[in-house]
Design an enzyme around this catalytic site. Structure first.
Site, PDB file in Angstrom:
ATOM      1  N   ILE A 256       0.829  -1.207   0.000  1.00  0.00           N
ATOM      2  CA  ILE A 256       0.000   0.000   0.000  1.00  0.00           C
ATOM      3  C   ILE A 256       0.864   1.259   0.000  1.00  0.00           C
ATOM      4  O   ILE A 256       0.341   2.368  -0.032  1.00  0.00           O
ATOM      5  CB  ILE A 256      -0.991   0.010   1.192  1.00  0.00           C
ATOM      6  CG1 ILE A 256      -0.259  -0.097   2.540  1.00  0.00           C
ATOM      7  CG2 ILE A 256      -1.991  -1.138   1.039  1.00  0.00           C
ATOM      8  CD1 ILE A 256      -1.206   0.009   3.750  1.00  0.00           C
TER       9      ILE A 256
ATOM     10  N   HIS B  54      -4.275  -4.057  -3.130  1.00  0.00           N
ATOM     11  CA  HIS B  54      -4.694  -3.883  -1.738  1.00  0.00           C
ATOM     12  C   HIS B  54      -4.865  -2.413  -1.366  1.00  0.00           C
ATOM     13  O   HIS B  54      -4.898  -2.072  -0.187  1.00  0.00           O
ATOM     14  CB  HIS B  54      -3.707  -4.565  -0.784  1.00  0.00           C
ATOM     15  CG  HIS B  54      -3.745  -6.068  -0.863  1.00  0.00           C
ATOM     16  ND1 HIS B  54      -2.742  -6.881  -0.384  1.00  0.00           N
ATOM     17  CD2 HIS B  54      -4.680  -6.911  -1.386  1.00  0.00           C
ATOM     18  CE1 HIS B  54      -3.062  -8.155  -0.602  1.00  0.00           C
ATOM     19  NE2 HIS B  54      -4.221  -8.193  -1.216  1.00  0.00           N
TER      20      HIS B  54
END
Ligand SMILES: [Zn+2]
Length: 229
Positions: A89, A105
């Protein structure tokens, strides 16, 4: 040649980003259930905001490493024939120069309105988050995929796995699905598969070939060999 590269926590770890799968099973002192599930956010949104605020600030302090840089160079060579999928991320791929990163994600530098679904680029803290500028109702949350939620961009990822001739997994544990299953999907559709990881992953046996060592060493060497066979 169409190539799909999947990156995971291992590549960011070499830049100094801690991963929750280390040692005690906690993520920076927190239970994963408390900070990485919809239920945890519902129970204590301020704790979850504070947690991701800290992660966002920590990532801003670290730099991309030679593995990130090599993958940006590979994108320059292959263009649209490279699909770079990351489970991370952070924005280290982008800061190394990659332009088309598929963040399955989600991203620390994005806020998501849980009500209207709008995404907003977000660099600062989210604690006490102001209302969504689109619907005005608030409910902004980190734009990250939590346990129990469906990863982003799955249709595009599956299409790329079906079409690719080479699938390379870099710095992933092979433990988190659906990403852990990508190697078998790519292989079923005829791709050659390569693992570059610090140690054999849980899915190591599914790859045609595995090389073990630091991503910062293995990835630049692999990219150089691909560019200058
Ligand atoms: Zn909204």
């Amino acid at each position: 040649m169409k190539v799909v590269v999947l990156t995971g926590a291992g590549i960011s770890a070499e830049s100094g980003v801690p991963t929750f799968r280390d040692a005690d099973g906690l993520w920076e002192g927190h239970r994963v259930e408390d900070v990485a599930t919809p239920e945890g956010f519902h129970a204590d949104p301020e704790l979850v905001h504070q947690f991701y605020d800290e992660r966002r600030a920590a990532v801003a302090e670290v730099e991309p490493n030679p593995a990130h840089v090599a993958l940006a160079e590979l994108e320059q060579l292959l263009g649209d024939d490279l699909t770079l999928v990351t489970q991370n991320i952070d924005d280290l791929h982008e800061r190394a120069g990659s332009k088309r990163v598929v963040h399955m994600h989600g991203e620390l530098l994005s806020a998501l309105c849980a009500r209207c679904g709008r995404r907003i680029p977000w660099e600062g803290p989210m604690v006490g988050a102001p209302p969504c500028g689109s619907c005005g109702k608030g409910d902004l949350r980190p734009d990250v995929v939590w346990f129990g939620e469906i990863p982003y961009h799955m249709d595009a990822i599956i299409d790329a796995l079906v079409e690719c001739e080479l699938f390379v997994s870099i710095g992933t544990s092979g433990a988190v699905y659906p990403a852990a299953g990508f190697v078998q999907q790519a292989r079923a559709f005829g791709a050659r598969t390569l693992e570059l990881n610090l140690v054999p992953s849980e899915g190591s046996r599914f790859f045609h070939e595995a090389r073990h060592g630091r991503a910062g060493d293995l990835v630049p060497a692999w990219v150089a060999a691909l560019c200058h066979p």
